[in-house]
Design a protein around this motif. Structure first.
Motif: not given
Length: 111
Positions: A83-93
């Motif tokens: 979940r945290e990895m995806f937060e980083i991946f999608f931080s720029d939308k």
């Protein structure tokens, strides 16, 4: 590459993985760095960021794999890390092809 085995805590490994995720598209943003910093203390972030900045992607993946075997992660811990990895991946939308590729590589390493 340094052949000396690095023994990281789970928290250090988490930050290192998140730094790799932030760098997946070769554009680390301030937003990604700030998000990672919220997940740890300054000393741990500084230590892992300094080490990460010296490593190639291949070295990073080897270190992650070597350190994962030293810790027993529960399914819940792995889910939280993903979940945290995806937060980083999608931080720029966006979820770039490079981020998707790294996600698949890390998925194979984690599971």
């Amino acid at each position: 590459m340094n052949n000396q085995q690095q023994h990281w805590t789970k928290a250090e490994l988490q930050i290192y993985i998140l730094l790799l995720c932030a760098n997946a598209d070769s554009k680390v943003t301030q937003e990604e760095i700030e998000l990672i910093k919220t997940k740890t203390d300054k000393a741990t972030f500084d230590k892992m960021n300094a080490e990460f900045s010296e490593d190639t992607e291949e070295e990073s993946l080897e270190k992650i794999q070597d350190n994962l075997v030293m810790h027993e992660y529960s399914h819940k811990e792995l889910s939280n890390l993903r979940r945290e990895m995806f937060e980083i991946f999608f931080s720029d939308k966006k979820f770039s092809m490079m981020e998707n590729t790294l996600d698949k590589i890390l998925d194979n390493i984690l599971y």
